[in-house]
Design an enzyme around this catalytic site. Structure first.
Site, mmCIF file in Angstrom:
data_model
loop_
_atom_site.group_PDB
_atom_site.id
_atom_site.type_symbol
_atom_site.label_atom_id
_atom_site.label_comp_id
_atom_site.label_asym_id
_atom_site.label_seq_id
_atom_site.Cartn_x
_atom_site.Cartn_y
_atom_site.Cartn_z
ATOM 1 N N SER A 150 0.821 -1.223 0.042
ATOM 2 C CA SER A 150 -0.116 -0.004 0.055
ATOM 3 C C SER A 150 0.904 1.371 -0.138
ATOM 4 C CB SER A 150 -0.913 0.062 1.212
ATOM 5 O OG SER A 150 -1.367 1.279 1.543
ATOM 6 N N TYR A 176 -2.074 -1.196 10.888
ATOM 7 C CA TYR A 176 -2.151 -1.690 9.510
ATOM 8 C C TYR A 176 -1.006 -1.267 8.801
ATOM 9 C CZ TYR A 176 -3.893 -2.000 4.806
ATOM 10 O OH TYR A 176 -4.094 -1.959 3.608
ATOM 11 N N LYS A 180 2.131 -3.602 6.971
ATOM 12 C CA LYS A 180 2.404 -3.501 5.386
ATOM 13 C C LYS A 180 4.001 -3.413 5.200
ATOM 14 C CE LYS A 180 -1.116 -5.229 3.902
ATOM 15 N NZ LYS A 180 -1.316 -6.149 2.890
ATOM 16 N N ASN A 225 -15.634 2.390 5.578
ATOM 17 C CA ASN A 225 -14.642 3.433 6.176
ATOM 18 C C ASN A 225 -13.930 4.326 5.044
ATOM 19 O OD1 ASN A 225 -14.260 2.354 8.543
ATOM 20 N ND2 ASN A 225 -13.281 0.292 7.909
ATOM 21 N N ARG A 321 -10.011 13.708 10.009
ATOM 22 C CA ARG A 321 -9.609 12.418 10.496
ATOM 23 C C ARG A 321 -8.203 12.319 10.833
ATOM 24 N NH1 ARG A 321 -11.595 7.441 6.651
ATOM 25 N NH2 ARG A 321 -9.532 7.908 5.590
HETATM 26 P P1 NAD Z 1 -10.676 -7.446 1.494
HETATM 27 O O1 NAD Z 1 -11.007 -7.563 3.121
HETATM 28 O O2 NAD Z 1 -11.789 -7.332 0.554
HETATM 29 O O3 NAD Z 1 -9.797 -8.724 1.110
HETATM 30 C C1 NAD Z 1 -8.978 -9.553 1.713
HETATM 31 C C2 NAD Z 1 -9.704 -11.046 1.867
HETATM 32 O O4 NAD Z 1 -8.675 -11.734 2.902
HETATM 33 C C3 NAD Z 1 -10.911 -11.307 2.543
HETATM 34 O O5 NAD Z 1 -11.617 -11.942 1.482
HETATM 35 C C4 NAD Z 1 -10.652 -11.969 3.894
HETATM 36 O O6 NAD Z 1 -11.704 -12.756 4.180
HETATM 37 C C5 NAD Z 1 -9.495 -12.643 3.770
HETATM 38 N N1 NAD Z 1 -8.500 -12.808 4.926
HETATM 39 C C6 NAD Z 1 -8.209 -11.852 5.904
HETATM 40 N N2 NAD Z 1 -7.267 -12.460 6.834
HETATM 41 C C7 NAD Z 1 -7.111 -13.812 6.355
HETATM 42 C C8 NAD Z 1 -6.420 -14.823 6.924
HETATM 43 N N3 NAD Z 1 -5.992 -14.904 7.863
HETATM 44 N N4 NAD Z 1 -6.465 -16.078 6.055
HETATM 45 C C9 NAD Z 1 -7.128 -16.403 4.927
HETATM 46 N N5 NAD Z 1 -7.861 -15.173 4.438
HETATM 47 C C10 NAD Z 1 -7.976 -14.092 5.034
HETATM 48 O O7 NAD Z 1 -9.497 -6.539 1.218
HETATM 49 P P2 NAD Z 1 -8.968 -5.722 -0.326
HETATM 50 O O8 NAD Z 1 -9.482 -4.469 -0.228
HETATM 51 O O9 NAD Z 1 -9.141 -6.856 -1.227
HETATM 52 O O10 NAD Z 1 -7.413 -5.809 -0.066
HETATM 53 C C11 NAD Z 1 -6.743 -6.909 -0.535
HETATM 54 C C12 NAD Z 1 -5.060 -6.610 -0.357
HETATM 55 O O11 NAD Z 1 -4.839 -5.444 -0.513
HETATM 56 C C13 NAD Z 1 -4.915 -6.531 1.417
HETATM 57 O O12 NAD Z 1 -3.618 -7.089 1.853
HETATM 58 C C14 NAD Z 1 -4.844 -5.005 1.715
HETATM 59 O O13 NAD Z 1 -4.235 -4.683 3.059
HETATM 60 C C15 NAD Z 1 -4.225 -4.381 0.560
HETATM 61 N N6 NAD Z 1 -4.416 -3.145 0.158
HETATM 62 C C16 NAD Z 1 -6.002 -2.693 -0.068
HETATM 63 C C17 NAD Z 1 -6.077 -1.297 -0.251
HETATM 64 C C18 NAD Z 1 -7.481 -0.935 -0.467
HETATM 65 O O14 NAD Z 1 -7.952 0.099 0.069
HETATM 66 N N7 NAD Z 1 -8.572 -1.767 -0.683
HETATM 67 C C19 NAD Z 1 -5.343 -0.609 -0.363
HETATM 68 C C20 NAD Z 1 -3.734 -0.973 -0.354
HETATM 69 C C21 NAD Z 1 -3.573 -2.303 -0.074
HETATM 70 N N1 UFG Z 2 -12.994 10.654 3.341
HETATM 71 C C1 UFG Z 2 -13.803 11.653 3.832
HETATM 72 N N2 UFG Z 2 -14.987 10.971 4.326
HETATM 73 C C2 UFG Z 2 -15.145 9.507 4.681
HETATM 74 C C3 UFG Z 2 -14.287 8.707 4.100
HETATM 75 C C4 UFG Z 2 -13.041 9.404 3.620
HETATM 76 O O1 UFG Z 2 -13.816 12.806 3.682
HETATM 77 O O2 UFG Z 2 -16.339 8.919 5.070
HETATM 78 C C5 UFG Z 2 -11.760 11.177 2.828
HETATM 79 C C6 UFG Z 2 -10.492 11.135 3.615
HETATM 80 O O3 UFG Z 2 -10.213 11.956 4.704
HETATM 81 C C7 UFG Z 2 -9.235 11.306 2.590
HETATM 82 C C8 UFG Z 2 -10.086 10.457 1.415
HETATM 83 O O4 UFG Z 2 -11.378 10.689 1.607
HETATM 84 O O5 UFG Z 2 -8.987 12.422 2.342
HETATM 85 C C9 UFG Z 2 -9.670 9.067 1.123
HETATM 86 O O6 UFG Z 2 -10.153 8.401 2.364
HETATM 87 P P1 UFG Z 2 -10.114 6.753 2.278
HETATM 88 O O7 UFG Z 2 -10.324 6.153 3.640
HETATM 89 O O8 UFG Z 2 -11.138 6.093 1.242
HETATM 90 O O9 UFG Z 2 -8.617 6.212 1.781
HETATM 91 P P2 UFG Z 2 -7.219 6.614 2.541
HETATM 92 O O10 UFG Z 2 -6.240 7.370 1.687
HETATM 93 O O11 UFG Z 2 -7.410 7.143 3.865
HETATM 94 O O12 UFG Z 2 -6.828 4.997 2.778
HETATM 95 C C10 UFG Z 2 -6.924 4.039 1.854
HETATM 96 C C11 UFG Z 2 -7.049 2.497 2.641
HETATM 97 C C12 UFG Z 2 -5.874 2.437 3.296
HETATM 98 C C13 UFG Z 2 -4.605 2.349 2.526
HETATM 99 C C14 UFG Z 2 -4.526 3.813 1.748
HETATM 100 C C15 UFG Z 2 -3.466 3.695 0.775
HETATM 101 O O13 UFG Z 2 -8.137 2.805 3.517
HETATM 102 O O14 UFG Z 2 -6.003 0.980 3.728
HETATM 103 O O15 UFG Z 2 -5.764 4.009 1.134
HETATM 104 O O16 UFG Z 2 -3.491 2.686 -0.022
HETATM 105 F F1 UFG Z 2 -3.449 2.119 2.898
#
Ligand code: NAD
Ligand code: UFG
Length: 367
Positions: A150, A176, A180, A225, A321
């Site tokens: 991330s 979190y 990573k 979130n 936030r």
């Molecule tokens: P998600 O929660 O939709 O998918 C993760 C999946 O992993 C889920 O289906 C969950 O059930 C499974 N899981 C969690 N813990 C487990 C375990 N111990 N054993 C087996 N399965 C498990 O999340 P996502 O948005 O698809 O994210 C996927 C990956 O990308 C994650 O590693 C997350 O940290 C990373 N990532 C996501 C975002 C984002 O904003 N979505 C941004 C940057 C990085």
């Molecule tokens: N925001 C709002 N209202 C909301 C939610 C978010 O104003 O209800 C704003 C935040 O303050 C930020 C922007 O929208 O300025 C994006 O927020 P997100 O929560 O969608 O995303 P973040 O950039 O905070 O974080 C996301 C994931 C993290 C990840 C990161 C970088 O939540 O897990 O992107 O990949 F690490």
């Protein structure tokens, strides 16, 4: 119990497989769909997911809903194991049952706020779980890995755009994000210890959007979130109004700026990473940004979503936030050079595809 117990003769007849941990989740399911839609029949997809954050199957159904729909869409079979990556015995069985060539490791817990109140659960799942996976991979002679990292590892940007040489690990505000970062450090040590390892750590910026069919998409549990699913749920009438977290940032309109990237583009990035493993020189640890290089503010996102959906998204300004940075966007040129990857989809695509999914599935997979 390890790779040694596997009968080599048996492996010869097995189809080559890609193991996808967390493949039932948001980014994982889109990547699985993309791979099945685009790869030949000489490769199979094996998914391990404990379903902690994905929609459970209906009674009598063995597979999670996301994977069942992908099988329906593609006419192909996904080998699914409902297990935790920390379950060593179960993971060994997966590697014995399939000829795994490489692993795409999505499985992790990802709620930033929850990680502050449950640090042990996050380090257990994200760091311990990742180490367990690597041990099992090593025992079975599998050394190719694509990791879901991330842009959060960069912490507060010291310069923009964020390129891969930007320092990581400093000023991370939650477990979190640290999980990573720690995993990336562990993977660097692993690659330094044994030249057999090839690891591509894909640093996603902000994944949004859904499959263009509208049949799979992001299905957060409880109140979202993240910005895009929150906006989508306001537009569909599930939530009343968006709270904009801060309007006094030094940005175009005072609201936070992020690099939103379409989940289908991310899926293509993973396919690009897998293709790199065929290049013999591609060993060791490589961190690569997946972003568009363009940032949009919260209010620009609201406007784009209103345009795509034809719905109003009421909002009001709330306090900043904790832990949020003002601006964040990628230098995505390394991905272009190494993976031949560029984000192709526009903000309008991201909003239209999210809306197609949300409007047809107002309650996600449970609809
Ligand atoms: P998600 O929660 O939709 O998918 C993760 C999946 O992993 C889920 O289906 C969950 O059930 C499974 N899981 C969690 N813990 C487990 C375990 N111990 N054993 C087996 N399965 C498990 O999340 P996502 O948005 O698809 O994210 C996927 C990956 O990308 C994650 O590693 C997350 O940290 C990373 N990532 C996501 C975002 C984002 O904003 N979505 C941004 C940057 C990085
Ligand atoms: N925001 C709002 N209202 C909301 C939610 C978010 O104003 O209800 C704003 C935040 O303050 C930020 C922007 O929208 O300025 C994006 O927020 P997100 O929560 O969608 O995303 P973040 O950039 O905070 O974080 C996301 C994931 C993290 C990840 C990161 C970088 O939540 O897990 O992107 O990949 F690490």
């Amino acid at each position: 119990m390890g790779g040694d117990t596997l009968n080599e003769d048996k492996r010869i007849d097995m189809t080559r497989a890609i193991l996808v941990t967390g493949g039932a989740g948001y980014v994982g399911s889109h990547t699985v769909a993309y791979l099945l839609e685009n790869m030949g029949n000489d490769l199979e997809i094996v998914v391990v997911d404990n379903l902690i954050n994905s929609y459970r199957s209906k009674p009598g159904q063995k597979k999670p809903e996301s994977l069942r729909i992908i099988e329906d869409m593609t006419g192909k079979t996904i080998h699914f194991y409902n297990c935790d990556i920390r379950d060593v015995q179960a993971m060994h069985r997966v590697f014995q049952n399939h000829l795994i060539e490489c692993v795409i490791h999505f499985a992790a817990l990802k709620a930033v706020g929850e990680s502050v109140t449950k640090p042990l659960e996050y380090y257990q799942a994200n760091v311990s779980g990742t180490c367990t996976l690597f041990e099992v991979m090593r025992d079975h002679g599998v050394h190719k890995l694509v990791y879901s990292s991330s842009c959060t590892v960069y912490g507060e940007p010291q310069r923009l755009p964020l390129d891969e040489t930007h320092p990581t690990g400093a000023g991370l505000t939650n477990p979190y994000g640290r999980s990573k970062y720690f995993c990336e450090e562990i993977m660097k040590d692993l690659c330094a210890s044994d030249k057999k390892w090839s690891v591509i750590s894909l640093r996603y910026f902000n994944p949004v959007g859904a499959h263009p069919s509208g049949r799979i998409g992001e299905d957060p549990r409880g109140t979202p979130n993240n910005l895009m699913p929150y906006i989508a749920q306001v537009a569909v009438g599930r939530l009343e109004e968006l709270q904009v977290f801060g309007s006094d940032y030094p940005t175009v309109d005072g609201t936070g700026v992020r690099d939103y990237v379409h989940v289908q583009d991310l899926a293509e990035g993973h396919a690009g990473a897998l293709a790199c493993f065929n290049k013999t020189e591609f060993t060791g640890f490589h961190a690569i940004n997946l972003g568009t290089g363009t940032g949009y503010s919260v209010l620009q996102m609201v406007a784009a979503f209103e345009a795509a959906s034809g719905k109003r998204v009421p909002w009001r300004v709330a306090a900043r936030r904790a832990g949020d940075v003002a601006v964040n966007y990628a230098d995505a040129s390394l991905a272009a050079r190494t993976l031949g990857w560029r984000a192709r989809r526009t903000l309008a695509d991201m909003c239209a595809d999210t809306w197609r999914w949300q409007s047809t599935h107002p309650h996600g997979y449970a609809t």
